[in-house]
Design an enzyme around this catalytic site. Structure first.
Site, PDB file in Angstrom:
ATOM      1  N   HIS A  26      -3.493  -5.164  -0.576  1.00 31.28           N
ATOM      2  CA  HIS A  26      -3.037  -5.668   0.720  1.00 31.28           C
ATOM      3  C   HIS A  26      -3.028  -7.193   0.707  1.00 31.28           C
ATOM      4  O   HIS A  26      -4.070  -7.820   0.913  1.00 31.28           O
ATOM      5  CB  HIS A  26      -3.971  -5.179   1.833  1.00 31.28           C
ATOM      6  CG  HIS A  26      -3.802  -3.747   2.186  1.00 31.28           C
ATOM      7  ND1 HIS A  26      -2.996  -3.324   3.228  1.00 31.28           N
ATOM      8  CD2 HIS A  26      -4.316  -2.627   1.634  1.00 31.28           C
ATOM      9  CE1 HIS A  26      -3.033  -2.001   3.308  1.00 31.28           C
ATOM     10  NE2 HIS A  26      -3.825  -1.556   2.343  1.00 31.28           N
ATOM     11  N   GLU A  73      -1.936  -9.154   2.961  1.00 33.09           N
ATOM     12  CA  GLU A  73      -2.278  -9.641   4.302  1.00 33.09           C
ATOM     13  C   GLU A  73      -3.770  -9.569   4.582  1.00 33.09           C
ATOM     14  O   GLU A  73      -4.250 -10.093   5.597  1.00 33.09           O
ATOM     15  CB  GLU A  73      -1.499  -8.857   5.366  1.00 33.09           C
ATOM     16  CG  GLU A  73      -2.062  -7.508   5.760  1.00 33.09           C
ATOM     17  CD  GLU A  73      -1.823  -6.388   4.750  1.00 33.09           C
ATOM     18  OE1 GLU A  73      -2.095  -5.217   5.087  1.00 33.09           O
ATOM     19  OE2 GLU A  73      -1.338  -6.671   3.632  1.00 33.09           O
ATOM     20  N   ASP A  80     -27.467   5.176  12.254  1.00 34.01           N
ATOM     21  CA  ASP A  80     -28.622   4.415  12.738  1.00 34.01           C
ATOM     22  C   ASP A  80     -29.886   5.262  12.640  1.00 34.01           C
ATOM     23  O   ASP A  80     -30.333   5.845  13.634  1.00 34.01           O
ATOM     24  CB  ASP A  80     -28.423   3.999  14.199  1.00 34.01           C
ATOM     25  CG  ASP A  80     -27.243   3.063  14.391  1.00 34.01           C
ATOM     26  OD1 ASP A  80     -26.973   2.267  13.486  1.00 34.01           O
ATOM     27  OD2 ASP A  80     -26.587   3.133  15.458  1.00 34.01           O
ATOM     28  N   ASP A 128     -22.230  -8.400  16.451  1.00 35.10           N
ATOM     29  CA  ASP A 128     -22.535  -7.494  17.552  1.00 35.10           C
ATOM     30  C   ASP A 128     -22.036  -8.144  18.836  1.00 35.10           C
ATOM     31  O   ASP A 128     -22.524  -9.203  19.245  1.00 35.10           O
ATOM     32  CB  ASP A 128     -24.043  -7.242  17.649  1.00 35.10           C
ATOM     33  CG  ASP A 128     -24.578  -6.443  16.475  1.00 35.10           C
ATOM     34  OD1 ASP A 128     -23.764  -5.780  15.800  1.00 35.10           O
ATOM     35  OD2 ASP A 128     -25.786  -6.465  16.225  1.00 35.10           O
ATOM     36  N   CYS A 143       0.842  -1.202   0.000  1.00 39.14           N
ATOM     37  CA  CYS A 143       0.000   0.000   0.000  1.00 39.14           C
ATOM     38  C   CYS A 143       0.880   1.256   0.000  1.00 39.14           C
ATOM     39  O   CYS A 143       1.515   1.552  -1.001  1.00 39.14           O
ATOM     40  CB  CYS A 143      -0.980  -0.039   1.171  1.00 39.14           C
ATOM     41  SG  CYS A 143      -2.329   1.164   1.013  1.00 39.14           S
TER      42      CYS A 143
END
Length: 592
Positions: A217, A219, A435, A266, A102
């Site tokens: 990337h 990884e 939200d 969550d 990157c």
């Protein structure tokens, strides 16, 4: 009878078995998620040491530089630590093994427009290390659409190289960047692969001699990325790294950014204090009392327990998810820096999960009640990045920042969490989670003009009294407090402040399994130039296909339907493929 030949000392990859194993020198200058690069190198069977002094650069066997953040910030740190001079010396003849990732690739170029001072570009470019000819510039939204370029895209090979020994040409890799290096006559011989985004072809990796660097990337690119790292390190060991050679390239060849399937976990403590994955029904995460009895602690049903975070995350990685989002929904009453269980979840997950990890919850400034020390949002985010997060998701604090931005006449202060984090780590590291809930109206004129109102289509059920207009009111504190600002306004303000992506939830749809709020996704997606992740409401594979076909969202997220094993990730991607929606093939993640 002649004596038998001595046993071979050569391994299958061409390296000498009697030679000591290669030790990788990691140039960690203190920014972003370097833990995943460490884990990827370890997963390939190699040891590493950290470069802590400039003198170690010129004595290194092999350097890996995982640059993360903004170009200006990275070059400033390299100069402050005295690394820039030795790096230029190490790179000048292209005969020393080097892998840049990157920003580790972008800093190889002569200069970049990305200053990092205000999260934006500058007409006066900053100098880089100067190994590769050319200037790094910003994507033009008018040409490519959404910026940053986030997600899984392909590669067009320009050279035959041993780094691709274990990688097939049709395997996608993970990108996340706003700036790119154009292909020019001066750097054409450096180009190892190119990638197209919005019709714009750019350098996605380079190689000259033993110097290799990628814009993507590895990884974070699943098994494909690990195989790339393994191919690079094996080539260093067996002395073949510099044997790359140009190959013919079809000028009409192109690659495509595929749609992402994201799984959200969550995470919160249950009534016994254990960290569990749960799922809300319109943000209520507790079981109904008649199903599981009354909790002796809360007087309500217990917290839904759908599994352990690390084990579930690993399962989804094996099944082919493109990203994982850990959303810490614990109500923080003290400093999040001390939230050791969540930090440990990230650290453990990053050891065996090589796709992007986002963490949300409590990304704001805090005052530690025990020490009275104030931790900035940047310090909180930094701790999460060092634990293994690639992106942080900001919720309530982003709404308050948007309100202040609007009330202040659209001026940046440099003091919001969005600004402070994006300036250091880049806009691609900042996700804003919104939200909202629907507010219905019978007429457009009944709504305050400052809110973005839509007329609902015929296939939408509309309001409880037949209302055909609505706007989306933002909430904070996990949906418990409504604010007088709409989702479109918050999204636009957060983009201006430096957010790189929007995670767009909808309280009305959460847990209902009836599909995403298409009008909401359309309204916000059309209003911003950064990618949008659709969230809340998925219950079937066709819900993903529908939101991708009807809106411009770049990713779609689900939780409960995967946790309960009602739908498999492979089913979702198969349905998408059958309907012409491109996705990363699930087999890529399982490839040996």
């Amino acid at each position: 009878v002649p004596p038998p030949p001595p046993p071979s000392t050569m391994s299958s990859d061409g390296s000498d078995k009697n030679r000591p194993k290669l030790t990788v020198s990691l140039l960690d200058y203190g920014a972003g998620n370097v833990r995943s690069v460490r884990n990827a190198i370890a997963a390939c069977g190699y040891a590493l040491i950290d470069i802590t002094e400039p003198s170690q650069i010129l004595t290194a066997e092999c350097i890996v530089f995982p640059g993360v953040g903004s170009f200006g910030s990275a070059m400033s740190v390299l100069k402050e630590k005295g690394y820039d001079g030795p790096l230029r010396e190490y790179l000048k003849d292209c005969d020393r093994p080097y892998l840049g990732i990157c920003l580790g690739m972008q800093t190889l170029f002569e200069s970049s427009e990305e200053t990092g001072e205000d999260g934006g570009s500058s007409s006066d470019p900053l100098p880089g290390l100067g190994a590769v000819p050319g200037k790094v510039i910003r994507f033009d939204e008018n040409q490519v659409g959404k910026v940053p370029h986030i997600g899984w895209n392909g590669r067009i090979r320009h050279q035959d190289s041993p780094v691709f020994r274990h990688v097939d040409d049709d395997e996608e890799v993970y990108f996340v960047h706003s700036y790119y290096a154009p292909i020019t006559e001066e750097n054409r011989e450096w180009v190892l692969t190119s990638t197209t985004y919005g019709g714009n072809r750019y350098v996605s990796s380079v190689q000259r001699g033993s110097v290799v660097a990628t814009q993507f990337h590895p990884e974070k690119s699943g098994t494909t990325g690990l195989n790339f790292v393994r191919g690079f390190l094996e080539a260093v060991e067996n002395g073949t790294l510099s044997t790359s050679a140009p190959i013919p390239v079809d000028p009409a060849a192109f690659t495509s950014l595929v749609k992402r399937v994201v799984v959200a976990l969550d995470v919160r403590s249950n009534d016994s204090g254990d960290l569990v994955v749960t799922k809300g029904d319109q943000y209520d995460v507790r079981e109904n009392e008649r199903r599981e009895g009354v909790s002796s602690v809360t007087g309500r049903g217990g917290v839904r327990n759908l599994g352990k975070p690390v084990a579930l995350a690993r399962r989804y990685y094996d099944e082919g998810t493109d990203e994982i989002a850990f959303l810490n929904i614990t109500s923080f009453r003290s400093c999040v820096i001390g939230d050791l269980p969540m930090l440990q979840v990230l650290e453990e997950s990053s050891k065996s999960i090589f796709v992007p990890l986002t963490v949300g919850g409590g990304i704001r400034s805090y005052k530690d009640p025990e020490s009275d020390r104030v931790y900035s949002a940047l310090e909180v985010a930094s701790r999460y990045f060092r634990a293994g997060a690639d992106k942080v998701s900001i919720g309530s604090d982003a709404v308050h920042a948007a309100e202040a931005y609007v009330n202040g006449g659209g001026k940046r202060t440099g003091e919001t969490s969005i600004e402070s984090i994006s300036i250091v780590y880049g806009v691609q590291a900042v996700v804003v989670s919104i939200d909202p809930k629907r507010v219905y109206a019978k007429r457009r004129e009944d709504v305050d003009p400052k809110h973005f109102v839509v007329e609902l289509e015929e296939d939408d059920a509309g309001g409880p009294e037949g209302e055909r207009f609505c706007w989306w009111q933002c909430t904070v504190k996990g949906g418990r407090e409504a604010r007088d600002i709409c989702a479109v306004t918050v999204a636009k303000a957060c983009e201006a402040l430096g957010a790189g992506e929007i995670m767009l939830n909808c309280i009305d749809m959460d847990g209902q399994c009836d599909g995403y709020d298409i009008p909401l996704m359309t309204a916000v997606g059309d209003a911003v130039n950064i990618p949008v992740i659709a969230s809340s409401g998925a219950g079937r594979p066709d819900h993903f296909t529908e939101v991708f076909q009807r809106t411009d969202v770049k990713a779609a997220l689900a939780a409960g339907m995967f946790h309960r094993k009602e739908v498999e990730i492979e089913e979702v991607k198969a349905h998408m493929a059958e309907n012409g929606v491109p996705s990363r093939r699930a087999t890529t993640a399982k490839k040996a």
